[in-house]
Enzyme design. Structure first.
Site, short mmCIF file in Angstrom:
data_model
loop_
_atom_site.label_atom_id
_atom_site.label_comp_id
_atom_site.label_asym_id
_atom_site.label_seq_id
_atom_site.Cartn_x
_atom_site.Cartn_y
_atom_site.Cartn_z
N CYS A 139 -46.68 -20.89 -19.91
CA CYS A 139 -47.89 -20.47 -20.60
C CYS A 139 -47.57 -20.11 -22.07
O CYS A 139 -47.28 -20.99 -22.86
CB CYS A 139 -48.55 -19.31 -19.85
SG CYS A 139 -50.27 -19.04 -20.32
N GLU A 182 -45.38 -20.34 -10.88
CA GLU A 182 -44.86 -19.29 -10.00
C GLU A 182 -45.87 -18.85 -8.95
O GLU A 182 -45.50 -18.37 -7.88
CB GLU A 182 -44.42 -18.07 -10.83
CG GLU A 182 -45.52 -17.29 -11.53
CD GLU A 182 -45.87 -17.80 -12.92
OE1 GLU A 182 -46.46 -17.03 -13.71
OE2 GLU A 182 -45.57 -18.98 -13.22
N HIS A 209 -49.15 -21.79 -14.64
CA HIS A 209 -48.27 -20.80 -14.01
C HIS A 209 -47.79 -21.31 -12.65
O HIS A 209 -48.39 -21.01 -11.62
CB HIS A 209 -49.01 -19.47 -13.82
CG HIS A 209 -49.26 -18.73 -15.09
ND1 HIS A 209 -48.41 -17.75 -15.55
CD2 HIS A 209 -50.26 -18.84 -16.01
CE1 HIS A 209 -48.88 -17.28 -16.70
NE2 HIS A 209 -49.99 -17.93 -17.00
#
Length: 530
Positions: free
Chosen positions: A382, A509, A507
């Site tokens: 990001c 994750e 993102h």
């Protein structure tokens, strides 16, 4: 076929942050191992509509769901443990409840009634919970109540849950209370009084715990369990101990050894076939215990004093390392002070996470410069990707290049807000939130990692790579490795002649699981291990 869900309500007492979220997620994992379909809800009694505007120092990371809701980090635990994608509706806040009730009142839905906490607010809470149960078609819905029993802001929720138990029936609603049992070294013993008082406080709301899960630093003794059972009026086998463990992923195994699943199944009469099978989960836990070899990753961020601010990134790194048969050692590098080469040179790889605000930006840009020059694997997520673009633009001669988020007068706005976003004034309205598709360029690091042409990832950002500079950046060696399917927005960048230099606007994750590590994190650590 209509599925009537059973409800497990998880409350907390004594102190906050004792692990209700991990406990709720672990119970969900155990029930999933019986083949049951499980949904999870987190109730946050604060007045904010969502977690999007909360300071990470106060609340930890903001977790983003597939449908674009900014939620409490506990939803991340639920998704990782249950291996499901939860809707944003699974995070209920006081703000959402009150706003819904006020909107209904303004539309005349209450037919002139005096709108009150009971029944209107409590009815709205129950309606939101039942809506999740209905839409998910889950057999069990786990509802975690944030905060501790006795908090004034939590009282309407506890009252709503008391009503839910009466309306759904005793065999369909179960209450689990999570407390803390401290060990006083001076006295040489565990103290049960905090648990007793917390349970008494819960009873004062009309709720009786069916199970008490006792958090402690070390295992408590059988006599202590008997004492808690006696004074708190629960069965001894319903007093469960959850001592500190090395990894949060061990908690389902710890609870399962104490027959938590069996007790729950009997208490709310769940229809299951056979015993729980946590063998695959046990393998995951064993893989996370590896001590050598170690990969050292430096995370460069401005909230590193509170690791929970980067919870999903930390867990995604652990998942990928365990998958590779290695251990990851994370070094936290604060951007609140100047970063030097000496602070970075001891790491096998560097990760620059997302964030907002100007503070610490130049330190992140320096980290990108260091990784580019020293050929150290770099993963930018990001804002991390945006810092990589800014650094590269400056390197190729666009002196003063920046993002208009931080410098409105920059001569080279390589990162900027799209024109249609600039017209939106509402906080959060300018953000790209939730899952978007991304088209990958063949032959790139990203394409080799995903082994797919089209992927979907979750976003949380306002600013984009400015297309006016795209041709110039590519000509100088920046690789556009991923874009939106229409090729309009840049999603992934890489760099020629670098072993592993990748930035993504999304993102990744948020989609990593202990049993399914994210491919980009695996690829990143593979490069770091070399």
């Amino acid at each position: 076929m209509i599925i009537l869900a059973k409800y497990i309500i998880v409350t907390g007492g004594v102190v906050s942050s004792i692990g209700k979220g991990i406990t709720a997620a672990s119970i969900g994992r155990i029930l999933r191992s019986y083949g049951l379909k499980v949904a999870a809800i987190k109730i946050d009694p604060y007045l904010n509509w969502d977690s999007g505007t909360l300071n990470p120092y106060q609340h930890g990371e903001v977790f983003v769901t597939e449908d674009g809701m900014e939620t409490d980090l506990d939803l991340g635990h639920y998704e990782r443990f249950l291996d499901v994608n939860l809707p944003g509706e699974s995070n209920i806040t006081t703000g959402k409840v009150y706003l819904s009730v006020i909107e209904k009142e303004r539309k005349g839905k209450y037919l002139g009634s005096c709108v009150q906490i009971i029944p209107h607010i409590t009815d709205e809470i129950k309606s939101m919970i039942r809506k999740i149960a209905s839409k998910s078609r889950a057999e069990v819905v786990i509802v975690e109540v944030g905060g501790t029993v006795g908090d004034i802001e939590g009282q309407p929720f506890l009252e709503a849950l008391r009503q839910l138990r009466n309306e759904e029936g005793y065999e369909n609603v179960m209450f689990i209370h999570v407390t803390y049992v401290p060990y006083l070294k001076a006295a040489g013993e565990f103290k049960t009084k905090p648990t007793q008082h917390s349970t008494k406080e819960l009873r004062s709301t009309g709720l009786t715990p069916d199970m008490i899960i006792c958090r402690s630093e070390t295992p408590i003794t059988s006599p202590i369990k008997e004492k808690i059972a006696h004074f708190c009026d629960v069965k001894k086998e319903a007093v469960i101990n959850a001592p500190d463990v090395r990894s949060i992923y061990e908690v389902p195994l710890v609870l399962n050894k104490q027959k938590v699943g069996e007790y729950i199944i009997d208490r709310i009469k769940l229809d299951v076939k056979g015993a729980a099978d946590l063998s695959d989960w046990a393998k995951i836990v064993e893989s996370l215990k590896i001590k050598e070899p170690t990969i050292k990753v430096g995370i460069v961020g401005k909230y590193v004093e509170l690791e929970d601010s980067y919870m999903s990134i930390r867990e995604a790194l652990r998942h990928a390392a365990a998958h590779l048969g290695k251990r990851v050692e994370i070094g936290w590098i604060s951007t609140n002070e100047k970063i030097s080469k000496e602070k970075l040179k001891g790491f096998d790889a560097i990760l620059i996470p997302g964030g907002f605000g100007k503070r610490g930006i130049e330190s992140k840009i320096y980290a990108a410069k260091y990784a580019r020059e020293e050929k150290v694997p770099l993963f930018g997520i990001c804002l991390g990707m945006q810092c990589m673009v800014i650094e590269f633009a400056r390197y190729i001669g666009l002196e003063g290049a920046h993002s208009t988020e931080f410098d409105k007068e920059t001569p080279y706005p390589v990162i900027d807000m799209m024109e249609e976003q600039k017209r939106i004034k509402k906080m959060g309205g300018t953000m790209r939130l939730g899952a978007y598709k991304c088209k990958l360029r063949p032959g790139t690091i990203a394409h080799k990692a995903y082994k797919e042409d089209l992927i979907s990832e979750r976003h949380r950002h306002r600013y984009e790579l400015n297309n006016e500079y795209r041709e110039k950046l590519e000509k100088e060696g920046l690789i556009i490795a991923g874009t939106t399917p229409d090729d309009f927005l840049v999603e992934i960048i890489e760099l020629k002649d670098h072993p592993w230099y990748l930035g993504c606007q999304f993102h990744p994750e948020f989609k990593s699981r202990p049993n399914r590590p994210h491919p980009l994190f695996i690829s990143f650590l593979e490069a770091a291990a070399k």
